[in-house]
Design a protein around this motif. Structure first.
Motif, PDB file in Angstrom:
ATOM      1  N   CYS A  22       0.861  -1.184   0.000  1.00  0.00           N
ATOM      2  CA  CYS A  22       0.000   0.000   0.000  1.00  0.00           C
ATOM      3  C   CYS A  22       0.894   1.229   0.000  1.00  0.00           C
ATOM      4  CB  CYS A  22      -0.919  -0.011   1.221  1.00  0.00           C
ATOM      5  SG  CYS A  22      -1.899   1.510   1.384  1.00  0.00           S
ATOM      6  N   PHE A  29       0.971  -6.567  -0.147  1.00  0.00           N
ATOM      7  CA  PHE A  29      -0.051  -7.189  -0.986  1.00  0.00           C
ATOM      8  C   PHE A  29       0.285  -8.625  -1.379  1.00  0.00           C
ATOM      9  CE2 PHE A  29      -1.016  -2.646  -2.449  1.00  0.00           C
ATOM     10  CZ  PHE A  29      -2.026  -2.507  -1.510  1.00  0.00           C
ATOM     11  N   HIS A  33      -4.350 -11.870   2.860  1.00  0.00           N
ATOM     12  CA  HIS A  33      -4.984 -11.307   4.039  1.00  0.00           C
ATOM     13  C   HIS A  33      -6.412 -11.805   4.174  1.00  0.00           C
ATOM     14  CE1 HIS A  33      -1.742  -8.390   4.741  1.00  0.00           C
ATOM     15  NE2 HIS A  33      -1.666  -8.321   3.428  1.00  0.00           N
ATOM     16  N   THR A  38      -7.486  -5.008   3.547  1.00  0.00           N
ATOM     17  CA  THR A  38      -6.063  -4.982   3.212  1.00  0.00           C
ATOM     18  C   THR A  38      -5.792  -5.420   1.774  1.00  0.00           C
ATOM     19  OG1 THR A  38      -5.844  -7.179   4.186  1.00  0.00           O
ATOM     20  CG2 THR A  38      -5.282  -5.309   5.591  1.00  0.00           C
ATOM     21  N   LYS A  39      -6.828  -5.629   0.999  1.00  0.00           N
ATOM     22  CA  LYS A  39      -6.659  -5.988  -0.412  1.00  0.00           C
ATOM     23  C   LYS A  39      -6.328  -4.727  -1.217  1.00  0.00           C
ATOM     24  CE  LYS A  39      -9.515 -10.127  -0.550  1.00  0.00           C
ATOM     25  NZ  LYS A  39      -8.451 -10.906  -0.036  1.00  0.00           N
ATOM     26  N   PRO A  40      -5.546  -4.870  -2.313  1.00  0.00           N
ATOM     27  CA  PRO A  40      -5.185  -3.698  -3.111  1.00  0.00           C
ATOM     28  C   PRO A  40      -6.384  -3.124  -3.866  1.00  0.00           C
ATOM     29  CG  PRO A  40      -4.332  -5.712  -4.116  1.00  0.00           C
ATOM     30  CD  PRO A  40      -4.938  -6.099  -2.809  1.00  0.00           C
ATOM     31  N   CYS A  61      -4.358  -0.024  -0.096  1.00  0.00           N
ATOM     32  CA  CYS A  61      -5.303  -0.969   0.479  1.00  0.00           C
ATOM     33  C   CYS A  61      -6.700  -0.343   0.488  1.00  0.00           C
ATOM     34  CB  CYS A  61      -4.869  -1.396   1.877  1.00  0.00           C
ATOM     35  SG  CYS A  61      -5.000  -0.116   3.139  1.00  0.00           S
TER      36      CYS A  61
END
Length: 109
Positions: A22, A29, A33, A38-40, A61
């Motif tokens: 991030c 990334f 997760h 917390t995903k891009p 994120c």
């Protein structure tokens, strides 16, 4: 050819290689997760969808993206979310530092 957010394919490829963390909070990334926070997600550093070059498109994120929303970068960095996460002008990725010092403009495309 552009993706569904209007980001040109060559910019998308470049950013996917560049931004492995991030650009704001530094979450990795490459790690799987549990939380979708917390995903891009695709980010326009300067909130102008028309500026879709490598100086303005980044991966951050979902949590940082949702927090920043339509706020100006300087205002967001001075806000409660960034203070609580330890996000400062010194900890952000270089591409964001560059955008703070020399904001991407529409004529840079």
């Amino acid at each position: 050819m552009a993706n569904k957010w209007g980001i040109p394919q060559e910019v998308e490829k470049y950013v996917l290689k560049r931004d492995l963390f991030c650009v704001y909070c530094g979450v990795d990334f490459s790690i799987n997760h549990e939380s979708r926070k917390t995903k891009p997600s695709w980010e326009h550093i300067v909130n102008d969808i028309r500026i879709s070059n490598i100086d303005n498109i980044a991966l951050c994120c979902t949590s940082c993206n949702a927090s920043k929303g339509a706020k100006l970068l300087d205002d967001w960095l001075d806000g409660k979310y960034c203070k609580s996460k330890g996000i400062t002008k010194n900890t952000i990725a270089q591409v964001v530092k560059n955008a703070l010092n020399n904001p991407p403009r529409l004529n840079n495309n």
